[in-house]
Design a protein around this motif. Structure first.
Motif, PDB file in Angstrom:
ATOM      1  N   LYS A   1       0.842  -1.203   0.000  1.00  0.00           N
ATOM      2  CA  LYS A   1       0.000   0.000   0.000  1.00  0.00           C
ATOM      3  C   LYS A   1       0.870   1.244   0.000  1.00  0.00           C
ATOM      4  O   LYS A   1       1.986   1.227   0.509  1.00  0.00           O
ATOM      5  CB  LYS A   1      -0.863   0.009   1.259  1.00  0.00           C
ATOM      6  N   GLY A   2       0.323   2.318  -0.534  1.00  0.00           N
ATOM      7  CA  GLY A   2       0.966   3.622  -0.411  1.00  0.00           C
ATOM      8  C   GLY A   2       2.204   3.799  -1.263  1.00  0.00           C
ATOM      9  O   GLY A   2       3.022   4.671  -1.002  1.00  0.00           O
ATOM     10  N   ILE A   3       2.369   2.974  -2.288  1.00  0.00           N
ATOM     11  CA  ILE A   3       3.552   3.110  -3.126  1.00  0.00           C
ATOM     12  C   ILE A   3       3.360   4.227  -4.145  1.00  0.00           C
ATOM     13  O   ILE A   3       2.240   4.648  -4.413  1.00  0.00           O
ATOM     14  CB  ILE A   3       3.853   1.802  -3.891  1.00  0.00           C
ATOM     15  N   ASP A   4       4.476   4.671  -4.706  1.00  0.00           N
ATOM     16  CA  ASP A   4       4.434   5.586  -5.830  1.00  0.00           C
ATOM     17  C   ASP A   4       4.375   4.716  -7.078  1.00  0.00           C
ATOM     18  O   ASP A   4       5.386   4.173  -7.515  1.00  0.00           O
ATOM     19  CB  ASP A   4       5.696   6.461  -5.808  1.00  0.00           C
ATOM     20  N   LYS A   5       3.181   4.549  -7.625  1.00  0.00           N
ATOM     21  CA  LYS A   5       2.959   3.482  -8.613  1.00  0.00           C
ATOM     22  C   LYS A   5       3.914   3.509  -9.797  1.00  0.00           C
ATOM     23  O   LYS A   5       4.556   2.495 -10.094  1.00  0.00           O
ATOM     24  CB  LYS A   5       1.513   3.491  -9.081  1.00  0.00           C
ATOM     25  N   PRO A   6       4.034   4.635 -10.521  1.00  0.00           N
ATOM     26  CA  PRO A   6       4.917   4.599 -11.698  1.00  0.00           C
ATOM     27  C   PRO A   6       6.349   4.221 -11.339  1.00  0.00           C
ATOM     28  O   PRO A   6       6.953   3.373 -12.004  1.00  0.00           O
ATOM     29  CB  PRO A   6       4.854   6.033 -12.228  1.00  0.00           C
TER      30      PRO A   6
ATOM     31  N   ALA B   1      21.657   1.966 -13.608  1.00  0.00           N
ATOM     32  CA  ALA B   1      21.263   1.025 -12.548  1.00  0.00           C
ATOM     33  C   ALA B   1      20.907   1.777 -11.275  1.00  0.00           C
ATOM     34  O   ALA B   1      19.916   1.476 -10.619  1.00  0.00           O
ATOM     35  CB  ALA B   1      22.388   0.039 -12.282  1.00  0.00           C
ATOM     36  N   VAL B   2      21.706   2.799 -10.951  1.00  0.00           N
ATOM     37  CA  VAL B   2      21.480   3.529  -9.704  1.00  0.00           C
ATOM     38  C   VAL B   2      20.143   4.253  -9.745  1.00  0.00           C
ATOM     39  O   VAL B   2      19.438   4.355  -8.749  1.00  0.00           O
ATOM     40  CB  VAL B   2      22.648   4.494  -9.417  1.00  0.00           C
ATOM     41  N   LEU B   3      19.755   4.700 -10.943  1.00  0.00           N
ATOM     42  CA  LEU B   3      18.458   5.364 -11.095  1.00  0.00           C
ATOM     43  C   LEU B   3      17.331   4.397 -10.745  1.00  0.00           C
ATOM     44  O   LEU B   3      16.417   4.732  -9.983  1.00  0.00           O
ATOM     45  CB  LEU B   3      18.317   5.873 -12.535  1.00  0.00           C
ATOM     46  N   GLY B   4      17.435   3.198 -11.299  1.00  0.00           N
ATOM     47  CA  GLY B   4      16.414   2.188 -11.020  1.00  0.00           C
ATOM     48  C   GLY B   4      16.361   1.853  -9.540  1.00  0.00           C
ATOM     49  O   GLY B   4      15.279   1.735  -8.959  1.00  0.00           O
ATOM     50  N   ILE B   5      17.536   1.729  -8.923  1.00  0.00           N
ATOM     51  CA  ILE B   5      17.579   1.398  -7.500  1.00  0.00           C
ATOM     52  C   ILE B   5      16.945   2.513  -6.685  1.00  0.00           C
ATOM     53  O   ILE B   5      16.169   2.275  -5.760  1.00  0.00           O
ATOM     54  CB  ILE B   5      19.040   1.150  -7.063  1.00  0.00           C
ATOM     55  N   PHE B   6      17.232   3.740  -7.067  1.00  0.00           N
ATOM     56  CA  PHE B   6      16.651   4.851  -6.303  1.00  0.00           C
ATOM     57  C   PHE B   6      15.145   4.909  -6.493  1.00  0.00           C
ATOM     58  O   PHE B   6      14.401   5.177  -5.553  1.00  0.00           O
ATOM     59  CB  PHE B   6      17.295   6.175  -6.709  1.00  0.00           C
ATOM     60  N   MET B   7      14.698   4.670  -7.740  1.00  0.00           N
ATOM     61  CA  MET B   7      13.249   4.644  -7.983  1.00  0.00           C
ATOM     62  C   MET B   7      12.590   3.583  -7.114  1.00  0.00           C
ATOM     63  O   MET B   7      11.530   3.805  -6.518  1.00  0.00           O
ATOM     64  CB  MET B   7      12.978   4.354  -9.464  1.00  0.00           C
ATOM     65  N   ALA B   8      13.216   2.410  -7.049  1.00  0.00           N
ATOM     66  CA  ALA B   8      12.651   1.321  -6.244  1.00  0.00           C
ATOM     67  C   ALA B   8      12.580   1.722  -4.777  1.00  0.00           C
ATOM     68  O   ALA B   8      11.564   1.536  -4.112  1.00  0.00           O
ATOM     69  CB  ALA B   8      13.493   0.064  -6.399  1.00  0.00           C
ATOM     70  N   GLY B   9      13.662   2.310  -4.287  1.00  0.00           N
ATOM     71  CA  GLY B   9      13.698   2.680  -2.879  1.00  0.00           C
ATOM     72  C   GLY B   9      12.714   3.781  -2.547  1.00  0.00           C
ATOM     73  O   GLY B   9      12.047   3.755  -1.519  1.00  0.00           O
ATOM     74  N   TRP B  10      12.618   4.740  -3.437  1.00  0.00           N
ATOM     75  CA  TRP B  10      11.746   5.891  -3.191  1.00  0.00           C
ATOM     76  C   TRP B  10      10.280   5.504  -3.334  1.00  0.00           C
ATOM     77  O   TRP B  10       9.429   5.967  -2.583  1.00  0.00           O
ATOM     78  CB  TRP B  10      12.104   7.002  -4.193  1.00  0.00           C
ATOM     79  N   GLY B  11      10.005   4.656  -4.295  1.00  0.00           N
ATOM     80  CA  GLY B  11       8.616   4.342  -4.600  1.00  0.00           C
ATOM     81  C   GLY B  11       8.011   3.272  -3.704  1.00  0.00           C
ATOM     82  O   GLY B  11       6.806   3.075  -3.712  1.00  0.00           O
ATOM     83  N   SER B  12       8.848   2.589  -2.919  1.00  0.00           N
ATOM     84  CA  SER B  12       8.343   1.422  -2.191  1.00  0.00           C
ATOM     85  C   SER B  12       7.562   1.762  -0.937  1.00  0.00           C
ATOM     86  O   SER B  12       6.941   0.893  -0.362  1.00  0.00           O
ATOM     87  CB  SER B  12       9.501   0.512  -1.774  1.00  0.00           C
TER      88      SER B  12
ATOM     89  N   HIS C   1      15.209  -3.486  -2.439  1.00  0.00           N
ATOM     90  CA  HIS C   1      14.189  -4.387  -2.985  1.00  0.00           C
ATOM     91  C   HIS C   1      13.401  -5.133  -1.903  1.00  0.00           C
ATOM     92  O   HIS C   1      12.849  -6.196  -2.138  1.00  0.00           O
ATOM     93  CB  HIS C   1      14.769  -5.334  -4.038  1.00  0.00           C
ATOM     94  N   THR C   2      13.317  -4.518  -0.710  1.00  0.00           N
ATOM     95  CA  THR C   2      12.552  -5.136   0.375  1.00  0.00           C
ATOM     96  C   THR C   2      11.111  -5.436  -0.030  1.00  0.00           C
ATOM     97  O   THR C   2      10.564  -6.480   0.301  1.00  0.00           O
ATOM     98  CB  THR C   2      12.556  -4.203   1.602  1.00  0.00           C
ATOM     99  N   GLU C   3      10.499  -4.518  -0.760  1.00  0.00           N
ATOM    100  CA  GLU C   3       9.067  -4.643  -1.047  1.00  0.00           C
ATOM    101  C   GLU C   3       8.778  -5.345  -2.370  1.00  0.00           C
ATOM    102  O   GLU C   3       7.655  -5.350  -2.829  1.00  0.00           O
ATOM    103  CB  GLU C   3       8.411  -3.260  -1.052  1.00  0.00           C
ATOM    104  N   TYR C   4       9.788  -5.883  -3.001  1.00  0.00           N
ATOM    105  CA  TYR C   4       9.558  -6.543  -4.278  1.00  0.00           C
ATOM    106  C   TYR C   4       9.511  -8.048  -4.101  1.00  0.00           C
ATOM    107  O   TYR C   4      10.292  -8.622  -3.349  1.00  0.00           O
ATOM    108  CB  TYR C   4      10.661  -6.167  -5.275  1.00  0.00           C
TER     109      TYR C   4
END
Lengths: 379, 343
Positions: free
Chosen positions: B78-83, B128-139, B246-249
């Motif tokens: 819940k509460g993720i940043d979907k995109p 890669a770092v962009l993707g990792i940051f997106m994952a961390g921020w959006g989770s 990637h905790t929430e994946y």
């Protein structure tokens, strides 16, 4: 109390709205069971840390009030599942003092061997999990390999691997045989061969040193304030060990040293524990050497014990520090109250002060280095 | 000069389709093989057997795991940043495919043959770092956010010694000869061309690790940090941050991160092979075989390091980069420049 911090990430007066709470645990890979740390963070720096306990509370103390003295015996090895032998035998010795039971020589020696083997196995497990906390996975499996040997040796004579319940009021349940003694000697030989290897692989590692040197310093007043005992106390230069300070059992007969360090940081606690393993080896060696023949129980024992009215306190040195039993008797065969003074509880209670100003990664290292066992804290 | 796929097949579209298929196939195989290798190497280091049940010596274990991951439910918190949350695995994974296609596998064949190959590889690596940051921020998870924060600081810092140490090899390449002769062809050397870097090493009969040992070590350490491998695995430090970014994946989303990590490792090792170990050069065996042998030998070293060392703390990691790695790589670059000018 602050660790050396080259980049001052958080100014002392960080604005409140830049802080956040991180709930570490009770389900977390390195919270050693079910410890919950409520951390208030600014970035990665810890502003406040509050241990929240009680997730493994099993009401051992309350259980004691509802059963007879002898029925409480199995509970004692379950208070701390990593050094169950020490706790179990501590209860036996406390009751023997109260009831004035003479323990046969052979039983005393066997108890000492079992106690010290258990202490080594507990320290080995701590060694592995501490390195696991620091991110080194491999030492964990090496230590478990060694610990397995000890568990097998103890299993041979007690019939269980962790919750031994080996002691009885007056002696021990089963006599040891030659195979046990040979096994114990083999364990000592193996541990002594392995400790130098561990030290060269772990202690001399530059990353390990960086992570431990000067981290989580616990010295001076802090120790007195929270009643910190065991390796954290000895790592701060205080040579306090119940085995030496108020010898119980037959510890006054053995020649061993109390290893101490002065730094009081994670590294000092590490070194103290490794040295203690060697000292425990020495005690076991001497006890095997001097093991006399004879009975393991003082004849036929009663089934019911009625200690005199009064309050009794008995302390031993567990693998984690000063473990005390405060037994209140009202003259019946049920204890009126048994209070367990567990070392992990006191050691952990210092955490809010020690953790302040450190980083998240240090938190893991510090909590790991004081070696808490949660069931012992919650009881 | 290597023939590109488009030249061989005669059609750019066909080349894209075949190349994509080939690269995906390689990366999939790489991920499966590397997980197996990692397990086995860790087991040998820890005096265990590792996977033994599924297939001969557990060789099909990772295939079984992949099937399991495919079948797993994708849990969306819940509460993720979907995109951001949904795009992150793709942002980690897609550049890896592009980066791999630029590699100089062999002297006679290439998927792309670009003079700026090295620059492009690092560019794609930077995604890669962009993707990792997106994952961390959006989770919407604090552990993930902490992991992402650590990752950004770490990857950006370690990119500097990575590039500087690669640059000293580029300088060597261009200075060791204006032209390189392979077979009956003579071409002008481009320092950033991965094929030319290999060819110069073949031509002069020397691996650049001999001439640039410091750069090679710095490069390897920087690759370890860039791919978040131990002892620099603080963005996903499991004893501190559970699983970090990637905790929430779960399920295949997590698998894509995993895939991306192992592919990035492979790319890092392939670039290191090209820069310092003579690329595809080697006796008897065909070029690509040598290339992959060297790359996987480096991978094995990465795994060896991972199962041997504990993890650094965040500030120590940054200090090591800014106080040791970067000054050392700058000095190395200056010394290289000085010697190239004098001799």
């Amino acid at each position: 109390m602050k660790t050396p911090n080259p980049i001052d990430l958080a100014p002392a007066s960080a604005p409140e709205d830049e802080m956040y709470y991180l709930n570490m645990g009770p389900q977390h890979p390195s919270m050693h069971g079910v410890l919950r740390l409520l951390l208030k963070l600014h970035g990665e720096e810890i502003i406040t840390a509050e241990p929240v306990i009680g997730y493994a509370h099993r009401a051992h103390e309350k259980m004691a009030e509802n059963r007879s003295y002898i029925m409480f015996l199995p509970n004692t090895s379950r208070v701390d599942y990593l050094s169950g032998m020490i706790y179990n035998l501590a209860y036996c010795e406390a009751m023997e003092k109260i009831l004035d039971i003479e323990v046969p020589e052979r039983a005393q020696y066997i108890r000492t061997i079992a106690n010290e083997l258990n202490r080594i196995s507990s320290h080995l497990l701590w060694f592995g999990t501490f390195l696991l906390d620091l991110g080194g996975v491999t030492p964990f499996l090496y230590c478990f390999d060694d610990r397995e040997e000890i568990l097998e040796v103890l299993d041979r004579v007690t019939g269980s691997r962790l919750t031994y319940s080996y002691g009885r009021f007056g002696g021990v349940t089963m006599d040891v045989d030659d195979a046990f003694l040979d096994g114990a000697r083999a364990v000592l030989k193996r541990i002594r061969e392995r400790i130098p290897m561990y030290l060269s692989l772990v202690h001399d590692n530059v990353i390990f040193r960086e992570r431990c040197d000067g981290v989580g310093v616990m010295t001076g007043d802090l120790l007195r304030k929270y009643g910190i005992t065991g390796p954290p106390l000895r790592a701060a230069g205080v040579a306090y060990d119940v085995r030496r300070a108020e010898p119980y059992g037959i510890y006054d007969r053995f020649d061993f040293e109390i290893p101490t360090r002065t730094a009081g940081d994670c590294m000092a606690r590490f070194e103290v524990r490794v040295d203690e393993m060697e000292q425990s080896c020495r005690i076991v060696e001497q006890a095997i050497e001097g093991l006399p023949e004879g009975p393991i129980m003082p004849g036929r024992m009663k089934k019911r014990f009625k200690p005199p009215k009064g309050e009794f306190y008995f302390a031993v040195e567990s693998a984690r520090g000063h473990f005390g039993m405060y037994i209140v008797s009202d003259g019946t065969d049920n204890p009126s109250r048994i209070k367990l003074r567990t070392p992990s509880f006191s050691n952990l209670s210092s955490m809010p002060e020690v953790l302040r100003g450190t980083f998240v990664a240090d938190t893991i290292a510090i909590v790991g280095s004081i070696d808490v066992v949660l069931p012992e804290i919650d009881r | 000069m290597p023939k590109t796929l488009a030249e061989m097949l005669g059609s750019p579209m066909l080349a894209v389709a075949t190349g994509l298929g080939g690269v995906m196939g390689l990366l999939s195989f790489n991920a499966l093989f590397c997980i197996y290798l990692e397990r086995k190497i860790s087991a040998w280091i820890q005096r265990r057997m590792g996977p033994m049940e599924v297939g001969f010596h557990g060789m099909l274990q990772t295939v079984a795991d992949m099937v399991k991951l495919l079948g797993k439910q994708l849990i969306t918190p819940k509460g993720i940043d979907k995109p951001l949350y949904h795009l992150a695995p793709l942002v980690v994974f897609a550049p890896v495919v592009a980066g791999t296609s630029l590699m100089a596998f062999s002297g006679s064949f290439a998927l792309h043959h670009i003079d700026l190959g090295l620059v492009l590889v690092f560019t794609f690596g930077g995604f890669a770092v962009l993707g990792i940051f997106m994952a961390g921020w959006g989770s919407n998870n604090k552990y993930a956010l902490l992991g992402a924060m650590r990752s950004v600081a770490q990857n950006i810092s370690y990119e500097i010694p990575l590039l500087l140490s690669a640059l000293s090899v580029v300088m060597l390449t261009t200075s060791m000869g204006r032209t390189v002769t392979v077979g009956d062809e003579t071409v002008a050397v481009q320092g950033l061309n991965l094929f030319h870097i290999t060819m110069v090493q073949m031509d002069r009969n020397v691996w650049f690790i001999v001439l640039q040992p410091v750069a090679a070590i710095l490069f390897f350490i920087a690759v370890l940090a860039e791919t978040n491998r131990a002892p620099f695995d603080i963005p996903e430090a499991e004893s501190e941050l559970v699983a970090g970014f990637h905790t929430e994946y779960s399920g295949m989303r997590f698998a894509l991160f995993f895939f991306g990590e192992y592919s990035n490792m492979l790319i890092g090792c392939m670039v290191a092979t090209t820069l310092f170990f003579g690329g595809w050069s080697g006796p008897l065996l065909p070029g690509p075989v040598w290339f992959f042998l060297k790359s996987y030998a480096l991978m094995a070293v990465m795994m060896w390091v991972r199962w041997t060392y504990p993890r650094l703390r965040f500030d120590q990691l940054m200090r090591f980069c800014w106080m040791v790695m970067i000054p050392l790589s700058i000095v190395n670059l200056l010394v290289t420049a000085f010697f190239l000018k004098v001799f």
